[in-house]
Design a protein around this motif. Structure first.
Motif, PDB file in Angstrom:
ATOM      1  N   THR A   4     -19.627   6.477  12.913  1.00  0.00           N
ATOM      2  CA  THR A   4     -18.368   6.908  13.498  1.00  0.00           C
ATOM      3  C   THR A   4     -18.227   6.275  14.865  1.00  0.00           C
ATOM      4  O   THR A   4     -19.130   6.359  15.703  1.00  0.00           O
TER       5      THR A   4
ATOM      6  N   PRO B 155     -16.486   5.889  18.603  1.00  0.00           N
ATOM      7  CA  PRO B 155     -15.732   6.691  19.577  1.00  0.00           C
ATOM      8  C   PRO B 155     -14.378   6.046  19.854  1.00  0.00           C
ATOM      9  O   PRO B 155     -14.173   4.850  19.640  1.00  0.00           O
TER      10      PRO B 155
ATOM     11  N   GLN C 166     -10.332  15.482   9.622  1.00  0.00           N
ATOM     12  CA  GLN C 166     -10.989  16.705  10.064  1.00  0.00           C
ATOM     13  C   GLN C 166     -10.637  16.978  11.520  1.00  0.00           C
ATOM     14  O   GLN C 166     -10.534  16.041  12.329  1.00  0.00           O
TER      15      GLN C 166
ATOM     16  N   LEU D 160     -12.256  18.230  14.750  1.00  0.00           N
ATOM     17  CA  LEU D 160     -13.619  18.358  15.259  1.00  0.00           C
ATOM     18  C   LEU D 160     -13.677  19.489  16.280  1.00  0.00           C
ATOM     19  O   LEU D 160     -12.810  19.591  17.156  1.00  0.00           O
TER      20      LEU D 160
ATOM     21  N   GLY E 108     -11.049  17.493  19.038  1.00  0.00           N
ATOM     22  CA  GLY E 108     -10.766  16.129  18.640  1.00  0.00           C
ATOM     23  C   GLY E 108     -10.434  16.049  17.167  1.00  0.00           C
ATOM     24  O   GLY E 108     -10.368  17.060  16.451  1.00  0.00           O
TER      25      GLY E 108
ATOM     26  N   LEU F  26     -11.116  13.546  13.549  1.00  0.00           N
ATOM     27  CA  LEU F  26     -11.792  12.458  12.847  1.00  0.00           C
ATOM     28  C   LEU F  26     -10.761  11.700  12.027  1.00  0.00           C
ATOM     29  O   LEU F  26     -10.019  12.301  11.232  1.00  0.00           O
TER      30      LEU F  26
ATOM     31  N   ALA G  33     -13.757   8.939  15.878  1.00  0.00           N
ATOM     32  CA  ALA G  33     -13.717  10.285  16.458  1.00  0.00           C
ATOM     33  C   ALA G  33     -12.904  10.218  17.744  1.00  0.00           C
ATOM     34  O   ALA G  33     -13.325   9.587  18.722  1.00  0.00           O
TER      35      ALA G  33
ATOM     36  N   ASP H 108     -16.455  13.587  25.133  1.00  0.00           N
ATOM     37  CA  ASP H 108     -17.101  13.028  23.958  1.00  0.00           C
ATOM     38  C   ASP H 108     -17.588  14.159  23.061  1.00  0.00           C
ATOM     39  O   ASP H 108     -18.022  15.217  23.537  1.00  0.00           O
TER      40      ASP H 108
ATOM     41  N   GLN I 175     -19.782  15.420  19.454  1.00  0.00           N
ATOM     42  CA  GLN I 175     -20.745  15.153  18.388  1.00  0.00           C
ATOM     43  C   GLN I 175     -20.032  15.334  17.047  1.00  0.00           C
ATOM     44  O   GLN I 175     -19.288  16.296  16.852  1.00  0.00           O
ATOM     45  N   VAL I 176     -20.270  14.393  16.148  1.00  0.00           N
ATOM     46  CA  VAL I 176     -19.575  14.423  14.864  1.00  0.00           C
ATOM     47  C   VAL I 176     -20.515  14.933  13.786  1.00  0.00           C
ATOM     48  O   VAL I 176     -21.534  14.301  13.485  1.00  0.00           O
TER      49      VAL I 176
ATOM     50  N   THR J 271     -19.975  15.918   9.997  1.00  0.00           N
ATOM     51  CA  THR J 271     -18.899  15.843   9.021  1.00  0.00           C
ATOM     52  C   THR J 271     -19.416  15.491   7.632  1.00  0.00           C
ATOM     53  O   THR J 271     -20.352  14.685   7.491  1.00  0.00           O
TER      54      THR J 271
END
Length: 550
Positions: A3, A5, A164, A166, A174, A176, A187, A411, A413-414, A416
């Motif tokens: 993913t 940024p 998604q 986030l 955020g 996705l 993301a 920022d 963390q993803v 998913t």
């Protein structure tokens, strides 16, 4: 699957129809940095541009009784006891103000020589409230909103599929995205997220919306933990053409013709609406017309293809010319003044969705919703001419609230499940021998919804639909894109979109099975009457279902 940024924004709006652009404008006017994410092209994506005719607002043209409160009361009456009074009043109060803003941004509402709005009458409205720009109202509104958003410096991420919302510590932080233009899974941090993705009626084989209206926002909000409500209610447009094949699905403006002498007939050539409603047919709302047509067909008196006929031979030619939408009928050699036209109801507008307050807030902090993805305003049925003002009024409210509540984007963390789904669809082993293809799976879903969870349902049909949806779900891990990589991989996008459509379809069918009565747009053959016990909402959050009094 990595993913990437992306730059963060104070407010990220998912969806670029009227609700999405109006939310973006409101947030940008509050000084926020805003990005609009759309899975198509700006101004061409979504259903708003296809709104042919009207925008209903109360302008007080008809004296002291023609008030925002009266408009709200009509919405409540149309909703069969389930419309939210606070949302209805907000729309009544703000729709005229939004219309005036649109005019300042370039929408040329039709006016008479004295400068007053040209007004049309619609069933369910006590007063004439429908202003318009001829038959291109939706397009005119979209052009004005797009111009205004551009002037405010709104960023646009087009051809990007939202997968998604986030979360960070339970707060929307955020989105996705599958960015097809850049070929990346992205993301995008956000201080607040507004969902304005439209409804879900493309889950049916025959419907009146663009095929991209697949319930993305409903599925995304559900996965994020937001409360959904009224999911069982999908309004039908009562008369779309079902013959000839080239015209199948085109709107036929029966509601506008009935007041000028058109007749609605069954397969025997008989008028029948009076069997199902005490009101004159000229005053019939969409749910009443749809109910009469499907019940007459269920009684064995329908047209050959299971609908009804409209006989418009008594309507003046000048009137008929005014309802030939952009020459479609003439191009198909359809003469509505000469021949009976075969019509039937088809899913048109999603009444249920994400539960919101009058400012568009959901119960997930930092997540807001506006337009057709949101629920509460209409209850069990929607008045004609209210879709566009709903998008503008609640788009503006959600944009203002998002701007006021936005946190500094950080920022994220993803975490998913989409990594695995994308990797499976891009497996080097694809296409797999004997595996189902995308068209087969999507077609099976739409056929299941059309046959068992459409305009007329029963417990048996809904259970059969849910079983068929389970079969579609079993196909998903084996669906594979024939194109490698992410960039401009539209087949991959449709495979992922199918997951959203399946989630929205299952939510609808389950709710429709639970509501064992008929109310408004929800019509059960095995429970044909309204039940006072069901003067309540079904609330869905995660796997839990609760009931709340209306």
């Amino acid at each position: 699957m990595k993913t990437e940024p992306a730059p963060g924004y104070d407010v990220v709006v998912v969806g670029s129809g009227a609700a999405g652009l109006r939310a973006a404008i409101a947030a940008a006017e509050a000084g926020r940095r805003v990005c609009v994410v759309t899975k198509g092209s700006l101004l061409y994506s979504g259903a708003s541009a296809s709104a042919n005719f009207s925008y209903c607002a109360s302008f007080g043209h008809f004296g002291a009784e023609d008030t925002p409160e009266a408009y709200a009361a009509d919405i409540l009456a149309s909703g069969h006891g389930l419309a939210d009074p606070a949302l209805a009043l907000r729309l009544g109060e703000d729709a005229g103000r939004e219309a005036d803003l649109l005019e300042g941004w370039g929408v040329a509402w039709k006016r008479d020589p004295a400068g007053r709005h040209q007004l049309a009458t619609f069933a369910g409205h006590r007063f004439q409230r429908a202003i318009h720009v001829g038959l291109r109202t939706g397009k005119a509104v979209m052009v004005a909103l797009g111009r205004r958003a551009g002037m405010l410096g709104t960023a646009v991420r087009d051809h990007s599929v939202a997968l998604q919302v986030l979360l960070r510590d339970g707060v929307a932080a955020g989105v996705l995205l599958l960015d097809l233009r850049r070929g990346a899974l992205v993301a995008m941090p956000a201080g607040a997220v507004v969902l304005a993705t439209g409804g879900n009626v493309a889950m049916y084989a025959l419907h009146s919306n663009p095929d991209e209206v697949t319930g993305d926002g409903i599925a995304i909000a559900h996965a994020a933990g937001a409360t959904l409500t009224d999911l069982e209610f999908v309004q039908s447009y009562p008369t779309v053409l079902i013959s000839p094949p080239a015209a199948r699905g085109l709107h036929y403006p029966t509601g506008r013709l009935l007041g000028f002498g058109a007749r609605l007939l069954n397969g025997n050539g008989e008028e029948f609406f009076h069997r199902y409603c005490d009101l004159p047919i000229q005053q019939a709302t969409r749910d009443a017309l749809s109910r009469a047509i499907v019940l007459e067909a269920a009684a064995g008196r329908g047209s050959p293809r299971g609908g009804a006929f409209v006989d418009a031979r008594a309507v003046a030619q000048e009137t008929l010319r005014n309802v030939h939408f952009e020459g479609y009928f003439r191009d198909l050699d359809i003469d509505v003044g000469r021949d009976w036209q075969e019509v039937a109801p088809t899913p048109h507008f999603t009444l249920g969705g994400v539960r919101i307050d009058r400012d568009g807030r959901t119960d997930v902090p930092g997540l807001l919703a506006a337009g057709e993805v949101a629920a509460g305003l209409h209850g069990a049925n929607r008045l004609t001419g209210v879709a566009l003002p709903e998008s503008l009024v609640f788009g503006a409210a959600a944009g203002r609230a998002a701007g006021a509540e936005s946190r500094a984007p950080r920022d994220i963390q993803v975490d998913t499940p989409w990594h695995d789904a994308i990797a499976a669809a891009l497996s080097p082993a694809s296409p797999r021998c004997g595996a189902p293809h995308l068209g087969e799976a999507a077609g099976a879903l739409r056929a299941a919804m059309q046959s068992g969870a459409g305009v007329l349902t029963s417990a048996a049909s809904l259970r059969a639909t849910l079983a068929l949806l389970d079969q579609v779900e079993a196909m998903l891990p084996r669906l594979a894109s024939r194109q490698p990589g992410l960039r401009l991989n539209w087949e991959l996008a449709r495979i992922l979109e199918l997951r959203h459509m399946l989630a929205a379809a299952r939510l609808h069918a389950r709710a429709a099975l639970l509501r064992d009565e008929s109310r408004g747009a929800h019509l059960r053959l095995d429970h044909p009457k309204e039940d006072p016990r069901w003067l309540r909402h079904l609330l869905v959050r995660g796997d839990a279902v609760a009931e709340a009094p209306a």
